[in-house]
Design a protein around this motif. Structure first.
Motif, PDB file in Angstrom:
ATOM      1  N   GLU A  24       0.837  -1.212   0.000  1.00  0.00           N
ATOM      2  CA  GLU A  24       0.000   0.000   0.000  1.00  0.00           C
ATOM      3  C   GLU A  24       0.868   1.258   0.000  1.00  0.00           C
ATOM      4  N   LEU A  25       1.987   1.218   0.709  1.00  0.00           N
ATOM      5  CA  LEU A  25       2.896   2.367   0.713  1.00  0.00           C
ATOM      6  C   LEU A  25       3.506   2.591  -0.668  1.00  0.00           C
ATOM      7  N   LEU A  26       3.848   1.488  -1.344  1.00  0.00           N
ATOM      8  CA  LEU A  26       4.540   1.571  -2.623  1.00  0.00           C
ATOM      9  C   LEU A  26       3.586   1.630  -3.815  1.00  0.00           C
ATOM     10  N   GLY A  27       2.314   1.341  -3.583  1.00  0.00           N
ATOM     11  CA  GLY A  27       1.344   1.401  -4.662  1.00  0.00           C
ATOM     12  C   GLY A  27       1.361   0.210  -5.589  1.00  0.00           C
ATOM     13  N   ARG A  42       9.279 -18.540   4.099  1.00  0.00           N
ATOM     14  CA  ARG A  42       8.530 -18.274   2.876  1.00  0.00           C
ATOM     15  C   ARG A  42       8.514 -16.773   2.643  1.00  0.00           C
ATOM     16  N   ASN A  43       8.227 -16.363   1.393  1.00  0.00           N
ATOM     17  CA  ASN A  43       8.284 -14.935   1.119  1.00  0.00           C
ATOM     18  C   ASN A  43       7.204 -14.470   0.165  1.00  0.00           C
ATOM     19  N   PHE A  44       7.020 -13.161   0.159  1.00  0.00           N
ATOM     20  CA  PHE A  44       6.239 -12.439  -0.834  1.00  0.00           C
ATOM     21  C   PHE A  44       7.217 -11.530  -1.579  1.00  0.00           C
ATOM     22  N   ILE A  45       6.967 -11.318  -2.863  1.00  0.00           N
ATOM     23  CA  ILE A  45       7.917 -10.650  -3.753  1.00  0.00           C
ATOM     24  C   ILE A  45       7.283  -9.419  -4.400  1.00  0.00           C
ATOM     25  N   LEU A  46       8.105  -8.354  -4.525  1.00  0.00           N
ATOM     26  CA  LEU A  46       7.708  -7.209  -5.320  1.00  0.00           C
ATOM     27  C   LEU A  46       8.853  -6.905  -6.292  1.00  0.00           C
ATOM     28  N   PRO A  47       8.678  -7.211  -7.588  1.00  0.00           N
ATOM     29  CA  PRO A  47       9.709  -6.880  -8.583  1.00  0.00           C
ATOM     30  C   PRO A  47       9.858  -5.368  -8.716  1.00  0.00           C
ATOM     31  N   MET A  48      11.049  -4.934  -9.095  1.00  0.00           N
ATOM     32  CA  MET A  48      11.302  -3.504  -9.282  1.00  0.00           C
ATOM     33  C   MET A  48      12.040  -3.293 -10.595  1.00  0.00           C
ATOM     34  N   ARG A  49      12.216  -2.032 -10.948  1.00  0.00           N
ATOM     35  CA  ARG A  49      12.940  -1.702 -12.173  1.00  0.00           C
ATOM     36  C   ARG A  49      14.384  -2.193 -12.091  1.00  0.00           C
ATOM     37  N   GLY A  50      14.935  -2.496 -13.255  1.00  0.00           N
ATOM     38  CA  GLY A  50      16.333  -2.885 -13.311  1.00  0.00           C
ATOM     39  C   GLY A  50      16.616  -4.304 -12.876  1.00  0.00           C
ATOM     40  N   GLY A  51      15.575  -5.129 -12.752  1.00  0.00           N
ATOM     41  CA  GLY A  51      15.797  -6.517 -12.380  1.00  0.00           C
ATOM     42  C   GLY A  51      16.017  -6.750 -10.903  1.00  0.00           C
ATOM     43  N   LEU A  52      15.791  -5.731 -10.080  1.00  0.00           N
ATOM     44  CA  LEU A  52      15.876  -5.888  -8.632  1.00  0.00           C
ATOM     45  C   LEU A  52      14.535  -6.354  -8.078  1.00  0.00           C
ATOM     46  N   ASP A 153       6.969  -0.436 -12.020  1.00  0.00           N
ATOM     47  CA  ASP A 153       7.168   1.008 -12.013  1.00  0.00           C
ATOM     48  C   ASP A 153       7.859   1.483 -10.738  1.00  0.00           C
ATOM     49  N   ILE A 154       8.274   0.548  -9.883  1.00  0.00           N
ATOM     50  CA  ILE A 154       8.930   0.900  -8.625  1.00  0.00           C
ATOM     51  C   ILE A 154      10.442   0.902  -8.837  1.00  0.00           C
ATOM     52  N   THR A 155      11.104   1.973  -8.417  1.00  0.00           N
ATOM     53  CA  THR A 155      12.556   2.078  -8.542  1.00  0.00           C
ATOM     54  C   THR A 155      13.185   2.223  -7.161  1.00  0.00           C
ATOM     55  N   LEU A 156      14.096   1.332  -6.832  1.00  0.00           N
ATOM     56  CA  LEU A 156      14.887   1.466  -5.612  1.00  0.00           C
ATOM     57  C   LEU A 156      16.014   2.450  -5.900  1.00  0.00           C
ATOM     58  N   THR A 157      16.073   3.541  -5.139  1.00  0.00           N
ATOM     59  CA  THR A 157      17.063   4.585  -5.421  1.00  0.00           C
ATOM     60  C   THR A 157      18.169   4.668  -4.384  1.00  0.00           C
ATOM     61  N   ASP A 158      17.855   4.401  -3.112  1.00  0.00           N
ATOM     62  CA  ASP A 158      18.835   4.579  -2.042  1.00  0.00           C
ATOM     63  C   ASP A 158      18.700   3.504  -0.975  1.00  0.00           C
ATOM     64  N   LEU A 159      19.836   3.116  -0.411  1.00  0.00           N
ATOM     65  CA  LEU A 159      19.876   2.307   0.795  1.00  0.00           C
ATOM     66  C   LEU A 159      20.614   3.104   1.861  1.00  0.00           C
ATOM     67  N   GLU A 160      20.013   3.209   3.031  1.00  0.00           N
ATOM     68  CA  GLU A 160      20.671   3.861   4.156  1.00  0.00           C
ATOM     69  C   GLU A 160      21.222   2.782   5.073  1.00  0.00           C
ATOM     70  N   ILE A 161      22.541   2.738   5.195  1.00  0.00           N
ATOM     71  CA  ILE A 161      23.191   1.681   5.954  1.00  0.00           C
ATOM     72  C   ILE A 161      24.029   2.295   7.067  1.00  0.00           C
ATOM     73  N   SER A 162      23.818   1.806   8.280  1.00  0.00           N
ATOM     74  CA  SER A 162      24.660   2.194   9.402  1.00  0.00           C
ATOM     75  C   SER A 162      25.862   1.259   9.411  1.00  0.00           C
ATOM     76  N   PRO A 212       5.022   5.620  -8.738  1.00  0.00           N
ATOM     77  CA  PRO A 212       4.101   6.527  -9.434  1.00  0.00           C
ATOM     78  C   PRO A 212       3.439   7.539  -8.498  1.00  0.00           C
ATOM     79  N   ARG A 213       3.441   7.253  -7.199  1.00  0.00           N
ATOM     80  CA  ARG A 213       2.857   8.162  -6.223  1.00  0.00           C
ATOM     81  C   ARG A 213       3.875   9.157  -5.660  1.00  0.00           C
ATOM     82  N   GLY A 214       5.126   8.994  -6.022  1.00  0.00           N
ATOM     83  CA  GLY A 214       6.175   9.852  -5.485  1.00  0.00           C
ATOM     84  C   GLY A 214       7.216   9.033  -4.735  1.00  0.00           C
ATOM     85  N   GLU A 215       8.057   9.727  -3.970  1.00  0.00           N
ATOM     86  CA  GLU A 215       9.124   9.050  -3.246  1.00  0.00           C
ATOM     87  C   GLU A 215       8.597   8.468  -1.934  1.00  0.00           C
ATOM     88  N   VAL A 216       9.070   7.265  -1.622  1.00  0.00           N
ATOM     89  CA  VAL A 216       8.654   6.573  -0.409  1.00  0.00           C
ATOM     90  C   VAL A 216       9.914   6.107   0.318  1.00  0.00           C
TER      91      VAL A 216
END
Length: 218
Positions: A24-27, A42-52, A153-162, A212-216
């Motif tokens: 719902e957050l990612l649309g 077990r898992n649920f999957i959400l494909p993203m742009r670029g094969g991620l 239509d979802i693009t992963l742009t950044d990872l914040e890692i400590s 498509p809804r903006g940055e999340v």
């Protein structure tokens, strides 16, 4: 080597509800990925742009989840309320990683709801458990069934890692290469890694997506 996917552990509401909330957050809805019988997960999957892809994973009430390091990692994160487990690096040749880490990769498989079966090799879960800023490594033996192939239509742009970027670079033993979009054959969007809180608790803190809804940010 290249970024392959990111993993998120289900919270107290369970796998389906966690995936629904993130979707719902990612649309976009997650799809049922199936069971990892060797790991008791077990898992649920959400494909993203670029094969991620983004996976939400939960540990099953099964002996394998107590014995397999991946099941242990998932169970431990879910016990803390769920959240990011870490990021995963894909490789074409596992031998150099095995030699550097001094142990053999373990086989993994996942039964898809449609009856097909994915196969891969993975290594490094124990390193991630000991030091959550570190990724683990995966080599797909059925790349035609890679969960990111569907795209979206979802693009992963950044990872914040400590953590310490030099520590992670030394562990990788190589630079992360630019991804190629499997549909166009052109370079995919690069994912930027933001190193924060170097002296804090190490691990993947957040990920940013363009939808498509903006940055999340999650």
């Amino acid at each position: 080597m290249r970024l392959d996917h990111v993993s998120y552990a289900a919270g107290p509401d369970g796998l389906a509800q966690t995936a629904k909330q993130l979707g719902e957050l990612l649309g976009q809805e997650f799809v049922d990925g199936g069971v990892h019988p060797r790991f008791g997960t077990r898992n649920f999957i959400l494909p993203m742009r670029g094969g991620l892809y983004l996976e939400v994973v939960e540990a099953l009430e099964h002996p394998a989840s107590d014995k397999a390091p991946f099941g242990q990692a998932v169970k431990a994160r879910s016990a803390l309320g769920g959240g990011w487990i870490g990021f995963v690096v894909g490789v074409d040749d596992m031998a150099p990683i095995e030699e550097r880490l001094g142990r053999k990769a373990v086989p993994g498989n996942r039964h898809l709801p449609d009856g097909r079966e994915l196969h891969w090799q993975q290594i490094g879960i124990n390193g991630l458990i000991a030091d959550p800023q570190l990724p683990y490594f995966i080599k797909w033996e059925t790349p035609e069934l890679h969960p990111g192939n569907a795209g979206s239509d979802i693009t992963l742009t950044d990872l914040e890692i400590s953590g310490d970027p030099e520590r992670v670079k030394d562990y990788l033993g190589d630079e992360l290469k630019e991804r190629v979009d499997p549909w166009t054959g052109k370079p995919a969007e690069n994912v930027h890694i933001d190193w924060v809180a170097e002296h804090g608790t190490p691990g993947l803190l957040a990920a940013k997506f363009v939808t498509p809804r903006g940055e999340v940010r999650i």
